[in-house]
Design a protein around this motif. Structure first.
Motif, mmCIF file in Angstrom:
data_model
loop_
_atom_site.group_PDB
_atom_site.id
_atom_site.type_symbol
_atom_site.label_atom_id
_atom_site.label_comp_id
_atom_site.label_asym_id
_atom_site.label_seq_id
_atom_site.Cartn_x
_atom_site.Cartn_y
_atom_site.Cartn_z
ATOM 1 N N VAL A 1 -7.190 2.036 -7.001
ATOM 2 C CA VAL A 1 -6.171 3.065 -7.233
ATOM 3 C C VAL A 1 -6.131 3.516 -8.693
ATOM 4 O O VAL A 1 -5.486 4.511 -9.018
ATOM 5 C CB VAL A 1 -4.774 2.561 -6.803
ATOM 6 C CG1 VAL A 1 -4.735 2.335 -5.299
ATOM 7 C CG2 VAL A 1 -4.379 1.293 -7.552
ATOM 8 N N LYS B 1 -5.072 -2.944 -2.694
ATOM 9 C CA LYS B 1 -5.209 -2.003 -3.800
ATOM 10 C C LYS B 1 -5.484 -2.762 -5.102
ATOM 11 O O LYS B 1 -4.878 -3.796 -5.364
ATOM 12 C CB LYS B 1 -3.941 -1.164 -3.942
ATOM 13 C CG LYS B 1 -3.667 -0.267 -2.731
ATOM 14 C CD LYS B 1 -2.395 0.544 -2.913
ATOM 15 C CE LYS B 1 -2.151 1.467 -1.725
ATOM 16 N NZ LYS B 1 -0.925 2.271 -1.889
ATOM 17 N N ASP C 1 2.560 -1.432 -5.665
ATOM 18 C CA ASP C 1 2.055 -2.331 -4.627
ATOM 19 C C ASP C 1 0.646 -2.837 -4.925
ATOM 20 O O ASP C 1 -0.049 -3.344 -4.039
ATOM 21 C CB ASP C 1 2.072 -1.634 -3.266
ATOM 22 C CG ASP C 1 1.305 -0.313 -3.267
ATOM 23 O OD1 ASP C 1 0.971 0.193 -4.368
ATOM 24 O OD2 ASP C 1 1.056 0.211 -2.164
ATOM 25 N N ILE C 2 0.222 -2.736 -6.184
ATOM 26 C CA ILE C 2 -1.116 -3.189 -6.555
ATOM 27 C C ILE C 2 -1.244 -4.696 -6.311
ATOM 28 O O ILE C 2 -0.305 -5.472 -6.522
ATOM 29 C CB ILE C 2 -1.424 -2.817 -8.025
ATOM 30 C CG1 ILE C 2 -2.914 -2.909 -8.295
ATOM 31 C CG2 ILE C 2 -0.639 -3.704 -8.992
ATOM 32 C CD1 ILE C 2 -3.317 -2.307 -9.629
ATOM 33 N N ASN D 1 1.583 2.402 -9.349
ATOM 34 C CA ASN D 1 1.102 1.683 -8.164
ATOM 35 C C ASN D 1 1.815 0.336 -8.049
ATOM 36 O O ASN D 1 1.224 -0.728 -8.279
ATOM 37 C CB ASN D 1 -0.407 1.457 -8.264
ATOM 38 C CG ASN D 1 -1.187 2.735 -8.431
ATOM 39 O OD1 ASN D 1 -1.480 3.430 -7.473
ATOM 40 N ND2 ASN D 1 -1.519 3.062 -9.689
#
Length: 316
Positions: A189, A156, A214-215, A212
């Motif tokens: 994202v 992402k 978990d970017i 986000n």
């Protein structure tokens, strides 16, 4: 339109002082005057342009006035009026908007003053003598290829866009996506404009990160926004996120050398400005630059391998 590509030459930047019209020496001959108009020198890229243009103009025997429009089209228009009133022989310009700049450049042309544009194109051909810009599409592709490689072709990511009115913002984004979108496991994202601003990029990155967590990566339309994003990531304890910028600033160079931001793309600001002045000088003396109006200069990928050779938007 045929574009001319030129090889990037290194230039060493010197300090520059902004000279406002009221402070310009009254004894200077208007016949020798070149006006240099750029965005704010708070951004080192634009300062490098002003330095390069001023130094080259003075080497060639011209007086200079160095003015700042702060990306305000109304202020830019007023500065054109100043240059026209002072009888400038030529104007070197990094403009405040592809559409808004057409009218003042026309006004200068009607007054017999040729304009030589750098960094940013305008929407109309045939009114400026030269438009010398970085090959933003080619540079963006270089940056995107490195970004994909660093990301391992998956994960992402977010994109920070430049100012909407600036043609370069759209060209760079298109160049990024023409590469990144080929990889189905790369997932964008968030895509937000931070208007080339470090402060806005910091704030946007905070918001993106919250939504986000978990970017894995951030690709930025310029180095100033990349620095803002990196500062926000560091503050959040996320120095594992891959950040790639665009411009080739000393700040990002230093970050790369310290293992922070991973890469950037050098666009030759200093050399563009020198070249614009050289072409202005040739045009004033001969009536021609010998070049097409629109000219592209290729960009260079900067990574940890060559960042040590970068100094003030030029390679040593």
């Amino acid at each position: 339109m045929t574009f001319t590509r030129r090889t990037l030459l290194a230039g060493a930047a010197l300090a520059v002082s902004v000279v406002i019209p009221a402070a310009f020496p009254a004894a200077a001959s208007a016949a020798d005057l070149i006006a240099i108009i750029t965005p704010s020198h708070d951004n080192p890229f634009f300062k490098a342009e002003a330095v390069g243009a001023q130094k080259k103009a003075e080497e060639l025997g011209y007086e200079t006035i160095v003015l700042v429009h702060d990306d305000d089209p109304n202020k830019q228009s007023e500065l054109f009026d100043t240059a026209i009133a002072r009888g400038a022989k030529a104007i070197i310009l990094d403009n405040a908007g592809a559409d808004a700049t057409v009218a003042p450049v026309k006004r200068a042309k009607e007054a017999g003053i040729p304009s030589f544009l750098i960094d940013r194109e305008i929407k109309e051909s045939g009114i400026a003598i030269s438009q010398i810009v970085s090959n933003n599409y080619q540079g963006a592709q270089l940056g995107a290829e490195e970004f994909v490689r660093l990301m391992g072709e998956e994960g992402k990511y977010a994109e920070l866009l430049g100012r909407e009115a600036d043609t370069n913002a759209g060209i760079r984004s298109a160049g990024y996506h023409d590469i990144v979108d080929q990889y189905p496991d790369m997932e964008m994202v968030a895509q937000q404009s931070a208007n080339w601003s470090q402060t806005e990029a910091y704030e946007k990155m905070e918001t993106i990160l919250q939504a986000n967590p978990d970017i894995k990566g951030v690709i930025s339309g310029n180095d100033t926004m990349a620095m803002g994003a990196w500062a926000a990531l560091e503050a959040a304890g996320r120095s594992d996120v891959i950040v790639v910028g665009f411009d080739g600033s000393n700040d990002v160079r230093d970050s790369i050398l310290k293992g922070g931001i991973k890469a950037t793309v050098l666009q030759p600001a200093y050399r563009q400005a020198e070249l614009a002045v050289e072409q202005a000088d040739q045009y004033l003396k001969t009536g021609s630059t010998g070049q097409d109006e629109k000219q592209l200069m290729d960009c260079i990928l900067i990574t940890g391998d060559n960042a040590g050779d970068l100094e003030t938007f030029a390679m040593n």
